[in-house]
Design a protein around this motif. Structure first.
Motif, PDB file in Angstrom:
ATOM      1  N   ASN A  99      65.121 -48.202  -6.049  1.00  7.04           N
ATOM      2  CA  ASN A  99      65.320 -49.318  -5.118  1.00  7.04           C
ATOM      3  C   ASN A  99      65.968 -48.795  -3.837  1.00  7.04           C
ATOM      4  OD1 ASN A  99      64.089 -51.048  -6.959  1.00  7.04           O
ATOM      5  ND2 ASN A  99      66.023 -51.393  -8.024  1.00  7.04           N
ATOM      6  N   VAL A 100      67.216 -49.057  -3.626  1.00  9.30           N
ATOM      7  CA  VAL A 100      67.873 -48.595  -2.406  1.00  9.30           C
ATOM      8  C   VAL A 100      68.280 -47.135  -2.539  1.00  9.30           C
ATOM      9  CG1 VAL A 100      69.795 -48.946  -0.810  1.00  9.30           C
ATOM     10  CG2 VAL A 100      68.717 -50.903  -1.923  1.00  9.30           C
ATOM     11  N   MET A 101      68.039 -46.359  -1.492  1.00 10.69           N
ATOM     12  CA  MET A 101      68.543 -44.995  -1.380  1.00 10.69           C
ATOM     13  C   MET A 101      69.425 -44.926  -0.145  1.00 10.69           C
ATOM     14  SD  MET A 101      65.236 -42.644  -2.351  1.00 10.69           S
ATOM     15  CE  MET A 101      66.231 -41.223  -2.876  1.00 10.69           C
ATOM     16  N   GLY A 102      70.398 -44.045  -0.195  1.00 11.87           N
ATOM     17  CA  GLY A 102      71.288 -43.962   0.952  1.00 11.87           C
ATOM     18  C   GLY A 102      71.928 -42.602   1.105  1.00 11.87           C
ATOM     19  N   TRP A 103      72.382 -42.345   2.307  1.00 11.85           N
ATOM     20  CA  TRP A 103      73.172 -41.157   2.618  1.00 11.85           C
ATOM     21  C   TRP A 103      74.609 -41.587   2.912  1.00 11.85           C
ATOM     22  CZ3 TRP A 103      71.478 -36.351   1.881  1.00 11.85           C
ATOM     23  CH2 TRP A 103      70.100 -36.121   1.850  1.00 11.85           C
ATOM     24  N   TYR A 104      75.535 -40.910   2.291  1.00 10.68           N
ATOM     25  CA  TYR A 104      76.958 -41.117   2.536  1.00 10.68           C
ATOM     26  C   TYR A 104      77.545 -39.782   2.995  1.00 10.68           C
ATOM     27  CZ  TYR A 104      76.694 -45.539  -0.034  1.00 10.68           C
ATOM     28  OH  TYR A 104      76.389 -46.814  -0.444  1.00 10.68           O
ATOM     29  N   ARG A 105      78.715 -39.862   3.591  1.00  9.59           N
ATOM     30  CA  ARG A 105      79.385 -38.616   3.971  1.00  9.59           C
ATOM     31  C   ARG A 105      80.897 -38.774   3.793  1.00  9.59           C
ATOM     32  NH1 ARG A 105      78.284 -38.652  10.548  1.00  9.59           N
ATOM     33  NH2 ARG A 105      79.732 -40.358  11.078  1.00  9.59           N
ATOM     34  N   ARG A 106      81.535 -37.621   3.562  1.00  4.73           N
ATOM     35  CA  ARG A 106      82.989 -37.576   3.451  1.00  4.73           C
ATOM     36  C   ARG A 106      83.488 -36.411   4.283  1.00  4.73           C
ATOM     37  NH1 ARG A 106      85.231 -37.510  -2.351  1.00  4.73           N
ATOM     38  NH2 ARG A 106      85.106 -39.761  -2.133  1.00  4.73           N
ATOM     39  N   ALA A 107      84.253 -36.754   5.304  1.00  2.00           N
ATOM     40  CA  ALA A 107      84.885 -35.733   6.137  1.00  2.00           C
ATOM     41  C   ALA A 107      86.268 -35.418   5.577  1.00  2.00           C
ATOM     42  CB  ALA A 107      84.993 -36.226   7.578  1.00  2.00           C
ATOM     43  N   PRO A 108      86.809 -34.247   5.838  1.00  3.62           N
ATOM     44  CA  PRO A 108      88.136 -33.900   5.330  1.00  3.62           C
ATOM     45  C   PRO A 108      89.168 -34.941   5.722  1.00  3.62           C
ATOM     46  CG  PRO A 108      87.074 -31.976   6.262  1.00  3.62           C
ATOM     47  CD  PRO A 108      86.189 -33.144   6.599  1.00  3.62           C
ATOM     48  N   GLY A 109      89.909 -35.420   4.721  1.00  9.66           N
ATOM     49  CA  GLY A 109      90.954 -36.399   4.976  1.00  9.66           C
ATOM     50  C   GLY A 109      90.470 -37.826   5.082  1.00  9.66           C
ATOM     51  N   ASN A 110      89.157 -38.021   4.996  1.00 14.05           N
ATOM     52  CA  ASN A 110      88.609 -39.369   5.116  1.00 14.05           C
ATOM     53  C   ASN A 110      87.982 -39.821   3.803  1.00 14.05           C
ATOM     54  OD1 ASN A 110      89.346 -39.241   7.781  1.00 14.05           O
ATOM     55  ND2 ASN A 110      87.261 -39.079   8.571  1.00 14.05           N
ATOM     56  N   GLU A 111      87.751 -41.118   3.711  1.00  7.00           N
ATOM     57  CA  GLU A 111      87.042 -41.646   2.550  1.00  7.00           C
ATOM     58  C   GLU A 111      85.529 -41.509   2.782  1.00  7.00           C
ATOM     59  OE1 GLU A 111      90.287 -45.013   1.115  1.00  7.00           O
ATOM     60  OE2 GLU A 111      88.284 -45.610   1.754  1.00  7.00           O
ATOM     61  N   ARG A 112      84.814 -41.577   1.684  1.00  3.97           N
ATOM     62  CA  ARG A 112      83.359 -41.506   1.787  1.00  3.97           C
ATOM     63  C   ARG A 112      82.853 -42.765   2.497  1.00  3.97           C
ATOM     64  NH1 ARG A 112      80.470 -39.723  -3.538  1.00  3.97           N
ATOM     65  NH2 ARG A 112      81.424 -41.657  -4.304  1.00  3.97           N
ATOM     66  N   GLU A 113      81.907 -42.592   3.416  1.00  2.00           N
ATOM     67  CA  GLU A 113      81.376 -43.721   4.174  1.00  2.00           C
ATOM     68  C   GLU A 113      79.856 -43.704   4.156  1.00  2.00           C
ATOM     69  OE1 GLU A 113      82.320 -43.513   8.338  1.00  2.00           O
ATOM     70  OE2 GLU A 113      81.487 -41.512   8.592  1.00  2.00           O
TER      71      GLU A 113
END
Length: 122
Positions: free
Chosen positions: A32-46
């Motif tokens: 169904n839904v596919m997505g890309w997330y990212r996590r930068a150092p010190g940040n939460e995954r978005e």
């Protein structure tokens, strides 16, 4: 078991481009839904971008106009074309998919890839 394998990360200069791929394999009935997330150092995954099986897309404001998400349903593969990259795009990028398994066609399960590093130098 379903596996999501990302590829295409790396080091690029500011203003450059990269193309990420995410290939899903296993006992997949549909995705169904596919997505890309990212996590930068010190940040939460978005969430960076998502796409439905019908092709409807959604983007984070920070990447609109620069990133393009797409998918090939026949190959169970998703892509992220990233242009005009900025140092603030530096992060580990993760693939996510909501999958219906052939062994459990009434349910949807959530899967994550292992992540791929994207580093943008200034």
């Amino acid at each position: 078991q379903v596996q999501l394998v990302e590829s295409g990360g790396g080091l690029v200069q500011s203003g450059g481009s990269l193309r990420l791929s995410c290939a899903a394999s296993g006992p997949i009935f549909s995705i169904n839904v596919m997505g890309w997330y990212r996590r930068a150092p010190g940040n939460e995954r978005e969430l960076v971008a998502s796409i439905t099986s019908g092709g409807r897309t959604n983007y984070a404001d920070s990447v609109k106009g620069r990133f393009t998400i797409s998918r090939d349903n026949a190959k169970n593969t998703m892509y992220l074309q990233m242009n005009s990259l900025k140092p603030e795009d530096t992060a580990v990028y993760y693939c996510h998919a909501r999958v219906v398994l052939t062994t459990a066609p009434l349910y949807e399960s959530s899967y994550w890839g292992q992540g791929t590093q994207v580093t943008v130098s200034s």
